[in-house]
Design a protein around this motif. Structure first.
Motif, mmCIF file in Angstrom:
data_model
loop_
_atom_site.group_PDB
_atom_site.id
_atom_site.type_symbol
_atom_site.label_atom_id
_atom_site.label_comp_id
_atom_site.label_asym_id
_atom_site.label_seq_id
_atom_site.Cartn_x
_atom_site.Cartn_y
_atom_site.Cartn_z
ATOM 1 N N VAL A 11 0.839 -1.205 0.000
ATOM 2 C CA VAL A 11 0.000 0.000 0.000
ATOM 3 C C VAL A 11 0.870 1.249 0.000
ATOM 4 N N LEU A 12 1.869 1.282 0.868
ATOM 5 C CA LEU A 12 2.757 2.442 0.954
ATOM 6 C C LEU A 12 3.584 2.608 -0.311
ATOM 7 N N ALA A 13 4.059 1.504 -0.880
ATOM 8 C CA ALA A 13 4.864 1.583 -2.098
ATOM 9 C C ALA A 13 4.045 2.136 -3.264
ATOM 10 N N TYR A 14 2.829 1.626 -3.433
ATOM 11 C CA TYR A 14 1.973 2.141 -4.506
ATOM 12 C C TYR A 14 1.600 3.606 -4.255
ATOM 13 N N PHE A 15 1.319 3.950 -3.009
ATOM 14 C CA PHE A 15 0.947 5.331 -2.675
ATOM 15 C C PHE A 15 2.062 6.304 -3.044
ATOM 16 N N THR A 16 3.295 5.987 -2.661
ATOM 17 C CA THR A 16 4.408 6.904 -2.917
ATOM 18 C C THR A 16 4.819 6.911 -4.384
ATOM 19 N N TYR A 17 4.786 5.741 -5.039
ATOM 20 C CA TYR A 17 5.157 5.679 -6.455
ATOM 21 C C TYR A 17 4.237 6.579 -7.281
ATOM 22 N N PHE A 18 2.941 6.409 -7.098
ATOM 23 C CA PHE A 18 2.001 7.208 -7.883
ATOM 24 C C PHE A 18 1.861 8.622 -7.336
ATOM 25 N N GLY A 19 2.272 8.833 -6.092
ATOM 26 C CA GLY A 19 2.353 10.197 -5.582
ATOM 27 C C GLY A 19 3.361 11.007 -6.367
ATOM 28 N N VAL A 20 4.525 10.409 -6.671
ATOM 29 C CA VAL A 20 5.519 11.083 -7.519
ATOM 30 C C VAL A 20 4.911 11.437 -8.873
ATOM 31 N N LEU A 21 4.187 10.484 -9.461
ATOM 32 C CA LEU A 21 3.568 10.743 -10.763
ATOM 33 C C LEU A 21 2.483 11.807 -10.673
ATOM 34 N N GLY A 22 1.833 11.915 -9.499
ATOM 35 C CA GLY A 22 0.807 12.942 -9.312
ATOM 36 C C GLY A 22 1.374 14.346 -9.379
ATOM 37 N N ILE A 23 2.656 14.487 -9.090
ATOM 38 C CA ILE A 23 3.327 15.777 -9.258
ATOM 39 C C ILE A 23 3.896 15.895 -10.661
ATOM 40 N N PHE A 24 4.530 14.818 -11.114
ATOM 41 C CA PHE A 24 5.290 14.865 -12.366
ATOM 42 C C PHE A 24 4.393 14.958 -13.601
ATOM 43 N N VAL A 25 3.412 14.066 -13.711
ATOM 44 C CA VAL A 25 2.643 13.971 -14.954
ATOM 45 C C VAL A 25 1.796 15.220 -15.231
ATOM 46 N N PRO A 26 0.942 15.677 -14.301
ATOM 47 C CA PRO A 26 0.089 16.821 -14.643
ATOM 48 C C PRO A 26 0.840 18.147 -14.756
ATOM 49 N N TYR A 27 1.889 18.312 -13.958
ATOM 50 C CA TYR A 27 2.500 19.636 -13.850
ATOM 51 C C TYR A 27 3.846 19.761 -14.551
ATOM 52 N N PHE A 28 4.299 18.697 -15.191
ATOM 53 C CA PHE A 28 5.589 18.750 -15.863
ATOM 54 C C PHE A 28 5.557 19.710 -17.050
ATOM 55 N N GLY A 29 4.438 19.704 -17.796
ATOM 56 C CA GLY A 29 4.306 20.636 -18.911
ATOM 57 C C GLY A 29 4.350 22.083 -18.448
ATOM 58 N N LEU A 30 3.661 22.377 -17.346
ATOM 59 C CA LEU A 30 3.698 23.729 -16.779
ATOM 60 C C LEU A 30 5.105 24.094 -16.310
ATOM 61 N N PHE A 31 5.802 23.117 -15.722
ATOM 62 C CA PHE A 31 7.176 23.342 -15.259
ATOM 63 C C PHE A 31 8.089 23.694 -16.440
ATOM 64 N N LEU A 32 7.985 22.921 -17.524
ATOM 65 C CA LEU A 32 8.826 23.181 -18.696
ATOM 66 C C LEU A 32 8.449 24.498 -19.367
ATOM 67 N N ASP A 33 7.149 24.803 -19.388
ATOM 68 C CA ASP A 33 6.701 26.087 -19.928
ATOM 69 C C ASP A 33 7.277 27.234 -19.100
ATOM 70 N N GLY A 34 7.301 27.052 -17.788
ATOM 71 C CA GLY A 34 7.875 28.067 -16.906
ATOM 72 C C GLY A 34 9.364 28.245 -17.106
ATOM 73 N N ARG A 35 10.038 27.210 -17.592
ATOM 74 C CA ARG A 35 11.461 27.302 -17.898
ATOM 75 C C ARG A 35 11.719 27.900 -19.283
ATOM 76 N N GLY A 36 10.636 28.298 -19.976
ATOM 77 C CA GLY A 36 10.779 28.991 -21.255
ATOM 78 C C GLY A 36 10.754 28.109 -22.479
ATOM 79 N N LEU A 37 10.348 26.843 -22.361
ATOM 80 C CA LEU A 37 10.313 25.950 -23.520
ATOM 81 C C LEU A 37 9.019 26.140 -24.303
ATOM 82 N N SER A 38 9.094 26.012 -25.624
ATOM 83 C CA SER A 38 7.906 26.064 -26.474
ATOM 84 C C SER A 38 7.180 24.727 -26.417
ATOM 85 N N SER A 39 5.963 24.666 -26.976
ATOM 86 C CA SER A 39 5.216 23.404 -26.964
ATOM 87 C C SER A 39 5.933 22.338 -27.783
ATOM 88 N N ALA A 40 6.592 22.739 -28.879
ATOM 89 C CA ALA A 40 7.353 21.775 -29.674
ATOM 90 C C ALA A 40 8.526 21.222 -28.869
#
Length: 385
Positions: A11-40
């Motif tokens: 339970v703890l392993a699945y919780f933490t593994y997908f917790g990382v993805l809960g930050i990485f997957v939805p907000y990674f595009g916003l993070f890269l956009d904030g670093r000045g990258l284009s959509s391409a």
């Protein structure tokens, strides 16, 4: 014999593994956009990083098979993924980010296939128990998605590096709580060839359908938070939208074992892939309507949770115990690696900094439709290799 002591650690392993993805997957595009990258640039970086998941799972599965110690493979993967993640703290442009995240992604692939195989071993192939424990991953994901929306509003996209690192370290700690499991004894009793299974037409159709479906998910995973921002929704509202989809996912995972019992793969995957067509069409056309947007998020229950549970059961039943690690790695590499990389690259090209958003999601709906047609060619009965 493993179930009682292993379940809290799982339970703890699945919780933490997908917790990382809960930050990485939805907000990674916003993070890269904030670093000045284009959509391409974002699409290209996501594609190259995701492509490391094509080879990674098979490499780590082979190591796990040869060593008979999947738990140590997961621990090493989590440790070195954390090292790769440290590159996100520095802002030196596109190429250093690419190198660091590619390293992170490659070692990240050591974890989930071995965790899935170990979980089924601990649980004596009890699909219902697996589905319920797997909901812990969805809970971790939704908690971090919701928290991420609030952190984004408060601190901007630079909240991501430290937040994800903390959960990476928690994941590493959780893996040391899992009891040891060795698969060496099981491997010596079977001498079947892996290539024999790769020639099976049922497996090929299943994999191609899953590949097309995963390609269709790429614009959602890579660009939904940017899409939501461009439509005028706040960071908190975006977190709530994604949280709603994960809430539906949690409910679906919890009941997936009962739902899949004595039902055919053709029926289940046909329905799940079919609702994905509707989901992407609604995002392409009606995302400015908050109620229809919320409804599209609820469809995540079928398009991901039931579809994923069905796929995991398919792999477990299709491959003998000796080859399940490689079967899981094959699935993860081709579907999440190949499908994700191809989808991310072309989504980045089509997105055009938001001007091609509707077109991109309509093409995603078309890919999901092709996946549905393929799924409907699968046999009614459970797979026999």
């Amino acid at each position: 014999m493993f179930g009682i002591s292993a379940r809290p650690a799982l339970v703890l392993a699945y919780f933490t593994y997908f917790g990382v993805l809960g930050i990485f997957v939805p907000y990674f595009g916003l993070f890269l956009d904030g670093r000045g990258l284009s959509s391409a640039d974002i699409g290209l970086l996501l594609a190259i990083v995701t492509a490391s998941r094509i080879v990674g799972p098979s490499v780590w599965a082979l190591v796990a098979e040869r060593s008979g110690k999947p738990l140590w493979v997961m621990r090493i993967g989590a440790l070195l993924a954390s090292v790769g993640w440290l590159s996100s703290f520095a802002d030196y442009g596109f190429w250093p980010l690419l190198a660091g995240f590619a390293l992170f992604s490659f070692f990240w692939t050591a974890i989930l296939p071995q965790l899935e195989v170990s979980a089924f071993t601990f649980l004596n192939d009890d699909t219902q128990a697996y589905s319920r424990i797997r909901t812990a991953g969805s809970v971790g994901y939704i908690v971090l998605v919701m928290l991420g929306g609030w952190l984004f509003e408060r601190y901007g996209s630079e909240f991501l590096p430290l937040s994800a690192l903390l959960f990476l370290l928690l994941l590493l700690a959780s893996l040391f709580l899992l009891p040891q499991v060795s698969v060496a004894a099981e491997l010596t009793s079977e001498t079947v060839s892996f290539s024999k299974f790769l020639q099976n037409s049922v497996l090929l159709r299943f994999m191609l359908a899953a590949l097309l479906l995963q390609m269709s998910f790429a614009p959602f995973y890579g660009f939904f938070t940017l899409y939501s921002r461009d439509l005028g929704y706040s960071g908190t509202e975006t977190g709530l939208f994604i949280g709603l989809s994960i809430a539906a996912e949690i409910a679906a995972f919890y009941f997936a074992g009962n739902l899949m019992r004595n039902r055919s793969y053709r029926l289940l995957l046909g329905i799940c892939y079919g609702v994905t067509v509707l989901r992407w069409y609604l995002l392409a056309t009606f995302a400015d309507n908050v109620w229809l947007l919320c409804f599209s998020m609820l469809l995540h229950a079928g398009s991901f949770a039931i579809a994923h549970s069905c796929a995991m059961q398919f792999i477990q039943q299709f491959f003998p115990k000796k080859l399940r690690s490689r079967g899981q790695a094959l699935y993860a590499g081709i579907i999440f690696g190949g499908g994700g990389a191809i989808g991310a690259y072309f989504s980045g090209i089509l997105w055009q900094n938001g001007n091609g958003a509707s077109l991109t999601f309509n093409i995603a709906a078309l890919l999901a439709l092709l996946a549905t047609i393929l799924a409907l060619t699968l046999p009614k009965q459970k797979p026999v290799a």
